[in-house]
Design a protein around this motif. Structure first.
Motif, PDB file in Angstrom:
ATOM      1  N   GLU A   1      11.400   0.794   7.913  1.00  0.00           N
ATOM      2  CA  GLU A   1      10.869   0.600   9.266  1.00  0.00           C
ATOM      3  C   GLU A   1       9.834  -0.521   9.296  1.00  0.00           C
ATOM      4  N   VAL A   2       8.912  -0.512   8.350  1.00  0.00           N
ATOM      5  CA  VAL A   2       7.887  -1.549   8.280  1.00  0.00           C
ATOM      6  C   VAL A   2       8.519  -2.890   7.902  1.00  0.00           C
ATOM      7  N   GLY A   3       9.499  -2.860   6.998  1.00  0.00           N
ATOM      8  CA  GLY A   3      10.168  -4.075   6.561  1.00  0.00           C
ATOM      9  C   GLY A   3      10.909  -4.801   7.664  1.00  0.00           C
ATOM     10  N   LYS A   4      11.365  -4.072   8.672  1.00  0.00           N
ATOM     11  CA  LYS A   4      12.064  -4.696   9.805  1.00  0.00           C
ATOM     12  C   LYS A   4      11.155  -5.664  10.561  1.00  0.00           C
TER      13      LYS A   4
ATOM     14  N   GLU B   1       0.824  -1.210   0.000  1.00  0.00           N
ATOM     15  CA  GLU B   1       0.000   0.000   0.000  1.00  0.00           C
ATOM     16  C   GLU B   1       0.856   1.256   0.000  1.00  0.00           C
ATOM     17  N   ILE B   2       1.926   1.257   0.778  1.00  0.00           N
ATOM     18  CA  ILE B   2       2.821   2.411   0.825  1.00  0.00           C
ATOM     19  C   ILE B   2       3.457   2.639  -0.542  1.00  0.00           C
ATOM     20  N   ILE B   3       3.967   1.577  -1.133  1.00  0.00           N
ATOM     21  CA  ILE B   3       4.623   1.691  -2.440  1.00  0.00           C
ATOM     22  C   ILE B   3       3.634   2.142  -3.506  1.00  0.00           C
ATOM     23  N   ASP B   4       2.453   1.552  -3.523  1.00  0.00           N
ATOM     24  CA  ASP B   4       1.448   1.923  -4.515  1.00  0.00           C
ATOM     25  C   ASP B   4       1.002   3.377  -4.354  1.00  0.00           C
TER      26      ASP B   4
ATOM     27  N   TYR C   1      21.529   5.900  -8.744  1.00  0.00           N
ATOM     28  CA  TYR C   1      21.392   7.072  -7.882  1.00  0.00           C
ATOM     29  C   TYR C   1      19.953   7.204  -7.392  1.00  0.00           C
ATOM     30  N   ALA C   2      18.994   7.037  -8.305  1.00  0.00           N
ATOM     31  CA  ALA C   2      17.582   7.147  -7.933  1.00  0.00           C
ATOM     32  C   ALA C   2      17.220   6.111  -6.872  1.00  0.00           C
ATOM     33  N   HIS C   3      17.696   4.892  -7.051  1.00  0.00           N
ATOM     34  CA  HIS C   3      17.412   3.830  -6.093  1.00  0.00           C
ATOM     35  C   HIS C   3      18.038   4.144  -4.727  1.00  0.00           C
ATOM     36  N   SER C   4      19.266   4.621  -4.753  1.00  0.00           N
ATOM     37  CA  SER C   4      19.956   4.992  -3.518  1.00  0.00           C
ATOM     38  C   SER C   4      19.215   6.120  -2.807  1.00  0.00           C
ATOM     39  N   PHE C   5      18.771   7.109  -3.564  1.00  0.00           N
ATOM     40  CA  PHE C   5      18.021   8.209  -2.973  1.00  0.00           C
ATOM     41  C   PHE C   5      16.762   7.693  -2.287  1.00  0.00           C
ATOM     42  N   CYS C   6      16.026   6.839  -2.973  1.00  0.00           N
ATOM     43  CA  CYS C   6      14.774   6.324  -2.422  1.00  0.00           C
ATOM     44  C   CYS C   6      15.003   5.566  -1.114  1.00  0.00           C
ATOM     45  N   ILE C   7      16.062   4.811  -1.050  1.00  0.00           N
ATOM     46  CA  ILE C   7      16.333   4.001   0.133  1.00  0.00           C
ATOM     47  C   ILE C   7      16.870   4.839   1.288  1.00  0.00           C
ATOM     48  N   ASN C   8      17.793   5.748   1.004  1.00  0.00           N
ATOM     49  CA  ASN C   8      18.532   6.422   2.067  1.00  0.00           C
ATOM     50  C   ASN C   8      18.041   7.815   2.439  1.00  0.00           C
ATOM     51  N   LYS C   9      17.410   8.530   1.524  1.00  0.00           N
ATOM     52  CA  LYS C   9      17.082   9.925   1.796  1.00  0.00           C
ATOM     53  C   LYS C   9      15.597  10.236   1.787  1.00  0.00           C
ATOM     54  N   CYS C  10      14.815   9.448   1.124  1.00  0.00           N
ATOM     55  CA  CYS C  10      13.382   9.700   1.014  1.00  0.00           C
ATOM     56  C   CYS C  10      12.661   9.271   2.301  1.00  0.00           C
ATOM     57  N   THR C  11      11.741  10.089   2.765  1.00  0.00           N
ATOM     58  CA  THR C  11      11.011   9.752   3.997  1.00  0.00           C
ATOM     59  C   THR C  11      10.137   8.515   3.802  1.00  0.00           C
ATOM     60  N   VAL C  12       9.628   8.317   2.603  1.00  0.00           N
ATOM     61  CA  VAL C  12       8.822   7.120   2.319  1.00  0.00           C
ATOM     62  C   VAL C  12       9.714   5.886   2.366  1.00  0.00           C
ATOM     63  N   GLY C  13      10.922   5.994   1.824  1.00  0.00           N
ATOM     64  CA  GLY C  13      11.870   4.886   1.881  1.00  0.00           C
ATOM     65  C   GLY C  13      12.222   4.501   3.306  1.00  0.00           C
ATOM     66  N   GLU C  14      12.363   5.513   4.156  1.00  0.00           N
ATOM     67  CA  GLU C  14      12.639   5.244   5.570  1.00  0.00           C
ATOM     68  C   GLU C  14      11.465   4.519   6.216  1.00  0.00           C
ATOM     69  N   LYS C  15      10.246   4.910   5.865  1.00  0.00           N
ATOM     70  CA  LYS C  15       9.053   4.245   6.396  1.00  0.00           C
ATOM     71  C   LYS C  15       8.994   2.793   5.907  1.00  0.00           C
TER      72      LYS C  15
END
Length: 58
Positions: free
Chosen positions: A52-55, A12-15, A35-49
């Motif tokens: 967090e959920v993935g843990k 749901e978050i990704i969609d 670079y885009a993938h790295s940004f999404c994982i490390n800097k984007c607030t959605v990526g951080e969420k």
């Protein structure tokens, strides 16, 4: 929370936020996919969420 519920929450978050993300599209065009993938994982607030959920899956 069960594994199935966690995966559903991640989906749901990704969609909602990632499918048509303008930042991701811009960074892919300007700097490349890595670079885009790295940004999404490390800097984007959605990526951080998502991380967090993935843990919960561990």
């Amino acid at each position: 929370m069960s594994k199935k519920q966690t995966l559903q929450e991640l989906s749901e978050i990704i969609d909602t936020y990632c499918v048509n993300c303008l930042l991701k599209k811009h960074f892919r065009e300007e700097y490349g996919k890595s670079y885009a993938h790295s940004f999404c994982i490390n800097k984007c607030t959605v990526g951080e969420k998502i991380k967090e959920v993935g843990k919960k899956l561990l």
